[in-house]
Design a protein around this motif. Sequence first.
Motif, PDB file in Angstrom:
ATOM      1  N   LYS A 201      61.832  46.174  40.336  1.00 28.31           N
ATOM      2  CA  LYS A 201      61.898  46.986  39.075  1.00 28.31           C
ATOM      3  C   LYS A 201      61.018  46.585  38.105  1.00 28.31           C
ATOM      4  O   LYS A 201      61.138  45.233  37.915  1.00 28.31           O
ATOM      5  CB  LYS A 201      63.316  47.179  38.576  1.00 28.31           C
ATOM      6  N   LEU A 202      60.317  47.424  37.243  1.00 26.49           N
ATOM      7  CA  LEU A 202      59.439  47.237  36.143  1.00 26.49           C
ATOM      8  C   LEU A 202      60.390  47.535  34.894  1.00 26.49           C
ATOM      9  O   LEU A 202      61.122  48.368  35.062  1.00 26.49           O
ATOM     10  CB  LEU A 202      58.160  48.050  36.035  1.00 26.49           C
ATOM     11  N   GLN A 203      60.046  46.779  33.787  1.00 30.33           N
ATOM     12  CA  GLN A 203      60.858  47.238  32.483  1.00 30.33           C
ATOM     13  C   GLN A 203      59.659  47.209  31.428  1.00 30.33           C
ATOM     14  O   GLN A 203      58.966  46.520  31.302  1.00 30.33           O
ATOM     15  CB  GLN A 203      61.770  46.100  32.160  1.00 30.33           C
ATOM     16  N   CYS A 204      59.944  48.450  30.670  1.00 29.86           N
ATOM     17  CA  CYS A 204      59.030  48.479  29.459  1.00 29.86           C
ATOM     18  C   CYS A 204      59.979  48.707  28.279  1.00 29.86           C
ATOM     19  O   CYS A 204      61.260  49.319  28.423  1.00 29.86           O
ATOM     20  CB  CYS A 204      58.513  49.916  29.531  1.00 29.86           C
ATOM     21  N   THR A 205      59.589  47.917  27.275  1.00 29.35           N
ATOM     22  CA  THR A 205      60.798  47.998  25.955  1.00 29.35           C
ATOM     23  C   THR A 205      60.711  49.247  25.448  1.00 29.35           C
ATOM     24  O   THR A 205      61.783  49.588  24.588  1.00 29.35           O
ATOM     25  CB  THR A 205      60.011  46.947  24.969  1.00 29.35           C
TER      26      THR A 205
ATOM     27  N   PHE B 259      58.358  55.425  33.062  1.00 35.30           N
ATOM     28  CA  PHE B 259      59.301  54.997  32.419  1.00 35.30           C
ATOM     29  C   PHE B 259      60.271  55.690  32.016  1.00 35.30           C
ATOM     30  O   PHE B 259      61.347  55.370  31.098  1.00 35.30           O
ATOM     31  CB  PHE B 259      58.974  53.852  31.624  1.00 35.30           C
TER      32      PHE B 259
ATOM     33  N   GLN C  80      63.704  52.131  34.956  1.00 31.42           N
ATOM     34  CA  GLN C  80      63.007  51.052  35.617  1.00 31.42           C
ATOM     35  C   GLN C  80      62.254  51.442  36.823  1.00 31.42           C
ATOM     36  O   GLN C  80      63.178  51.372  37.674  1.00 31.42           O
ATOM     37  CB  GLN C  80      64.117  49.732  35.663  1.00 31.42           C
TER      38      GLN C  80
ATOM     39  N   MET D  53      52.829  52.206  39.025  1.00 27.97           N
ATOM     40  CA  MET D  53      53.997  52.202  38.220  1.00 27.97           C
ATOM     41  C   MET D  53      54.013  53.667  37.934  1.00 27.97           C
ATOM     42  O   MET D  53      53.061  54.294  37.397  1.00 27.97           O
ATOM     43  CB  MET D  53      53.924  51.242  36.871  1.00 27.97           C
TER      44      MET D  53
END
Length: 99
Positions: free
Chosen positions: A12-16, A56, A21, A53
């Motif tokens: 899982k990727l995370q963007c602020t 988000f 995700q 990706m």
Amino acid sequence: MGGSKFVPAMKKLQCTMGAIQPPLMLLMDHGVYSGPDGQPLANVNDHIPLMNMLTFGMCKKTLCPCVPVTPMAWMMGERKYVLDGAPVLTYDSRLVCML
């Protein structure tokens, strides 16, 4: 090449600024695998929006659906290990979105 600091596909990727995700998708297998599922590892060049990706979700900055703008490679890859000519992606790596 060992250790759990390297990022495999489907993590899982995370963007602020993102609401969800998405998983890291690999277009190309770099030939090195890790973890109990034997997932291929990523390198810093695996940063193509809507390919490596997905969205988000809603972007908190633009208040619109997210479409990542990431023209530069991931920063802080592990230069000691190279996959297909680029440093391996680590959990410390960061990617700058131009939005």
